[in-house]
Design a protein around this motif. Structure first.
Motif, PDB file in Angstrom:
ATOM      1  N   LYS A  15      -9.417   1.661  25.596  1.00  0.00           N
ATOM      2  CA  LYS A  15      -9.750   1.273  24.220  1.00  0.00           C
ATOM      3  C   LYS A  15     -10.554  -0.040  24.243  1.00  0.00           C
ATOM      4  O   LYS A  15     -10.050  -1.068  24.705  1.00  0.00           O
ATOM      5  CB  LYS A  15      -8.448   1.063  23.458  1.00  0.00           C
ATOM      6  CG  LYS A  15      -8.542   1.234  21.971  1.00  0.00           C
ATOM      7  CD  LYS A  15      -7.124   1.150  21.401  1.00  0.00           C
ATOM      8  CE  LYS A  15      -7.032   1.608  19.997  1.00  0.00           C
ATOM      9  NZ  LYS A  15      -5.669   1.473  19.462  1.00  0.00           N
ATOM     10  N   ILE A  16     -11.776   0.037  23.795  1.00  0.00           N
ATOM     11  CA  ILE A  16     -12.665  -1.139  23.839  1.00  0.00           C
ATOM     12  C   ILE A  16     -13.064  -1.517  22.416  1.00  0.00           C
ATOM     13  O   ILE A  16     -13.656  -0.698  21.696  1.00  0.00           O
ATOM     14  CB  ILE A  16     -13.933  -0.832  24.659  1.00  0.00           C
ATOM     15  CG1 ILE A  16     -13.562  -0.374  26.068  1.00  0.00           C
ATOM     16  CG2 ILE A  16     -14.853  -2.056  24.701  1.00  0.00           C
ATOM     17  CD1 ILE A  16     -14.729   0.166  26.868  1.00  0.00           C
ATOM     18  N   TYR A  17     -12.745  -2.734  22.030  1.00  0.00           N
ATOM     19  CA  TYR A  17     -13.123  -3.205  20.691  1.00  0.00           C
ATOM     20  C   TYR A  17     -14.508  -3.830  20.753  1.00  0.00           C
ATOM     21  O   TYR A  17     -14.733  -4.779  21.499  1.00  0.00           O
ATOM     22  CB  TYR A  17     -12.088  -4.229  20.197  1.00  0.00           C
ATOM     23  CG  TYR A  17     -12.473  -4.947  18.919  1.00  0.00           C
ATOM     24  CD1 TYR A  17     -13.040  -4.267  17.838  1.00  0.00           C
ATOM     25  CD2 TYR A  17     -12.254  -6.316  18.790  1.00  0.00           C
ATOM     26  CE1 TYR A  17     -13.386  -4.931  16.666  1.00  0.00           C
ATOM     27  CE2 TYR A  17     -12.580  -6.991  17.611  1.00  0.00           C
ATOM     28  CZ  TYR A  17     -13.159  -6.289  16.558  1.00  0.00           C
ATOM     29  OH  TYR A  17     -13.503  -6.946  15.403  1.00  0.00           O
ATOM     30  N   VAL A  18     -15.451  -3.266  19.986  1.00  0.00           N
ATOM     31  CA  VAL A  18     -16.785  -3.859  19.886  1.00  0.00           C
ATOM     32  C   VAL A  18     -16.832  -4.628  18.562  1.00  0.00           C
ATOM     33  O   VAL A  18     -16.939  -4.026  17.486  1.00  0.00           O
ATOM     34  CB  VAL A  18     -17.901  -2.791  19.932  1.00  0.00           C
ATOM     35  CG1 VAL A  18     -19.282  -3.454  19.856  1.00  0.00           C
ATOM     36  CG2 VAL A  18     -17.778  -1.939  21.195  1.00  0.00           C
ATOM     37  N   ALA A  19     -16.713  -5.944  18.644  1.00  0.00           N
ATOM     38  CA  ALA A  19     -16.739  -6.772  17.434  1.00  0.00           C
ATOM     39  C   ALA A  19     -18.190  -6.955  17.005  1.00  0.00           C
ATOM     40  O   ALA A  19     -19.036  -7.299  17.825  1.00  0.00           O
ATOM     41  CB  ALA A  19     -16.088  -8.124  17.710  1.00  0.00           C
ATOM     42  N   GLU A  37      -3.667  -2.642  17.067  1.00  0.00           N
ATOM     43  CA  GLU A  37      -4.562  -1.743  17.819  1.00  0.00           C
ATOM     44  C   GLU A  37      -4.480  -1.918  19.332  1.00  0.00           C
ATOM     45  O   GLU A  37      -4.788  -1.007  20.091  1.00  0.00           O
ATOM     46  CB  GLU A  37      -6.006  -1.946  17.361  1.00  0.00           C
ATOM     47  CG  GLU A  37      -6.253  -1.587  15.908  1.00  0.00           C
ATOM     48  CD  GLU A  37      -6.098  -0.090  15.646  1.00  0.00           C
ATOM     49  OE1 GLU A  37      -6.111   0.695  16.612  1.00  0.00           O
ATOM     50  OE2 GLU A  37      -5.948   0.275  14.466  1.00  0.00           O
ATOM     51  N   ARG A  38      -4.135  -3.102  19.795  1.00  0.00           N
ATOM     52  CA  ARG A  38      -4.002  -3.424  21.213  1.00  0.00           C
ATOM     53  C   ARG A  38      -5.136  -2.870  22.100  1.00  0.00           C
ATOM     54  O   ARG A  38      -4.921  -2.048  22.992  1.00  0.00           O
ATOM     55  CB  ARG A  38      -2.636  -2.939  21.733  1.00  0.00           C
ATOM     56  CG  ARG A  38      -1.476  -3.467  20.884  1.00  0.00           C
ATOM     57  CD  ARG A  38      -0.201  -3.605  21.639  1.00  0.00           C
ATOM     58  NE  ARG A  38      -0.152  -4.784  22.487  1.00  0.00           N
ATOM     59  CZ  ARG A  38       0.201  -6.003  22.074  1.00  0.00           C
ATOM     60  NH1 ARG A  38       0.524  -6.225  20.819  1.00  0.00           N
ATOM     61  NH2 ARG A  38       0.231  -7.006  22.911  1.00  0.00           N
ATOM     62  N   PRO A  39      -6.362  -3.344  21.835  1.00  0.00           N
ATOM     63  CA  PRO A  39      -7.474  -2.922  22.704  1.00  0.00           C
ATOM     64  C   PRO A  39      -7.288  -3.464  24.123  1.00  0.00           C
ATOM     65  O   PRO A  39      -6.654  -4.501  24.315  1.00  0.00           O
ATOM     66  CB  PRO A  39      -8.703  -3.551  22.042  1.00  0.00           C
ATOM     67  CG  PRO A  39      -8.181  -4.685  21.230  1.00  0.00           C
ATOM     68  CD  PRO A  39      -6.790  -4.303  20.798  1.00  0.00           C
ATOM     69  N   GLU A  40      -7.855  -2.744  25.097  1.00  0.00           N
ATOM     70  CA  GLU A  40      -7.765  -3.211  26.497  1.00  0.00           C
ATOM     71  C   GLU A  40      -8.925  -4.141  26.837  1.00  0.00           C
ATOM     72  O   GLU A  40      -8.831  -4.965  27.744  1.00  0.00           O
ATOM     73  CB  GLU A  40      -7.807  -2.009  27.442  1.00  0.00           C
ATOM     74  CG  GLU A  40      -6.535  -1.176  27.409  1.00  0.00           C
ATOM     75  CD  GLU A  40      -6.763   0.182  28.029  1.00  0.00           C
ATOM     76  OE1 GLU A  40      -6.958   0.256  29.253  1.00  0.00           O
ATOM     77  OE2 GLU A  40      -6.755   1.181  27.283  1.00  0.00           O
ATOM     78  N   ALA A  41     -10.030  -3.962  26.144  1.00  0.00           N
ATOM     79  CA  ALA A  41     -11.210  -4.789  26.430  1.00  0.00           C
ATOM     80  C   ALA A  41     -11.917  -5.114  25.118  1.00  0.00           C
ATOM     81  O   ALA A  41     -11.753  -4.399  24.128  1.00  0.00           O
ATOM     82  CB  ALA A  41     -12.154  -4.042  27.364  1.00  0.00           C
TER      83      ALA A  41
END
Ligand code: GDP
Length: 316
Positions: free
Chosen positions: A9-13, A58-62
């Motif tokens: 799971k990668i969060y793109v801010a 959400e606990r993104p990994e990256a």
């Protein structure tokens, strides 16, 4: 190297911005299926409680940190409080929440304006904090310096795996084409396009036309982010640039030739030039095995095609 899979799971801010949208395109193409995104309405990154709540849930990994308050020379110069406040809050909230939620890879993005106004050229990473900043964008620059230092500090004290990349001036599809608040390249594309349609004999270019700038297509930056996301885990920040620069006059002439506009250039010297030259030294990045591919001419052609299809989408 941290092992992240295509289902991580990668969060793109900042996924709607110039950089964030290019990052989403590049990561999806590479097979990353679990990208996490939030619009500004869904998540206000200047709100600490909201950001921590989002990460806890959400606990993104990256995280790819492409969210920032950005703008061209006029926007930066006329809204100093907005630029320093928003950028400090956004990055402080996102970096700290990411660390507290156990993010295993964090990519922070700065800007070449963090370097001293009169830094020797091309600018090496080591020139950071060796002289005074360019006054027209020092508010934004100070915030970005704080962000990259925060990443280094969290790595040293907490072992937080954050890397920092400093891109040169960027352009491409999804850019802000607002005439007052944008950067030079989208402003020139729009102004020259409109002058051609109206049949104007000349177009205005801010400043003297002599400052030199380096331009990198945002898809090249997204490719570099992807490469370093997979292959680089160190405290040392990295410049990301094209490796060559042009004068603003040469840039205007290139845009005129792509758009096929034959009028004259008129230089409006009541507008600031900003820093005289800003060319990044990309030796370190090259040494890691990455180089850009999209030439300025090809990139302008492609960005102009996007502009004609989508029109001006001012974001400020
Ligand atoms: P900078 O790299 O932070 O200075 O950002 P800009 O992209 O806003 O400006 C780069 C250079 O282009 C400066 O010397 C500006 O004066 C010049 N310039 C010429 N025409 C324009 C224009 O229409 N808009 C902007 N933003 N800059 C322009």
């Amino acid at each position: 190297m941290v092992a992240l899979s295509s289902s991580s799971k990668i969060y793109v801010a900042g996924h709607r911005g110039l950089v964030g949208s290019a990052v989403v395109r590049a990561f999806l193409l590479k097979g990353y299926q679990s990208l996490l995104v939030r619009t500004h309405d869904e998540l206000d990154l200047t709100n600490q409680a909201a950001v921590h709540g989002f990460f806890n849930k959400e606990r993104p990994e990256a995280v790819i940190m492409a969210a920032a308050r950005v703008g061209g020379i006029h926007a930066n110069n006329s809204r100093p409080a907005l630029f320093i406040r928003d950028n400090l809050l956004i990055q402080d909230n996102v970096i700290d929440a990411a660390y507290r939620c156990g993010v295993t890879k964090f990519v922070f993005l700065g800007s070449s304006c963090i370097y001293p106004k009169l830094a020797p050229q091309p600018i090496k990473e080591d020139y950071l904090l060796t002289g005074p900043l360019e006054p027209t964008n020092e508010w934004y620059a100070i915030a970005k310096i704080a962000g990259l230092k925060m990443c280094q500090a969290y790595r040293r004290e907490y072992g937080f795996n954050a890397i920092s990349l400093m891109p040169t001036n960027l352009y491409g599809p999804g850019d802000n084409f607002d005439l007052q608040h944008s950067h030079v390249l989208p402003a020139l594309i729009r102004r020259i396009h409109e002058a051609k349609i109206r049949g104007d004999a000349r177009i205005k270019v801010w400043g003297t036309g002599t400052p030199r700038r380096e331009f990198l297509h945002v898809d090249d930056l997204a490719d570099a982010i992807l490469y370093l996301f997979q292959n680089y885990d160190a405290e040392q920040m990295l410049n990301v640039g094209w490796g060559e620069d042009v004068t603003i006059r040469e840039l205007a002439e290139l845009v005129m030739s792509v758009i096929d506009y034959r009028g004259d250039l008129e230089f409006d010297t009541t507008k600031p030039d900003g820093t005289p030259r800003k060319l990044l030294d990309v030796t370190r990045l090259k040494g890691l095995g990455w180089k850009p591919r999209i030439s300025l001419e090809t990139g302008i052609q492609q960005t102009y095609a996007w502009f004609k299809e989508h029109g001006a989408l001012a974001r400020l």
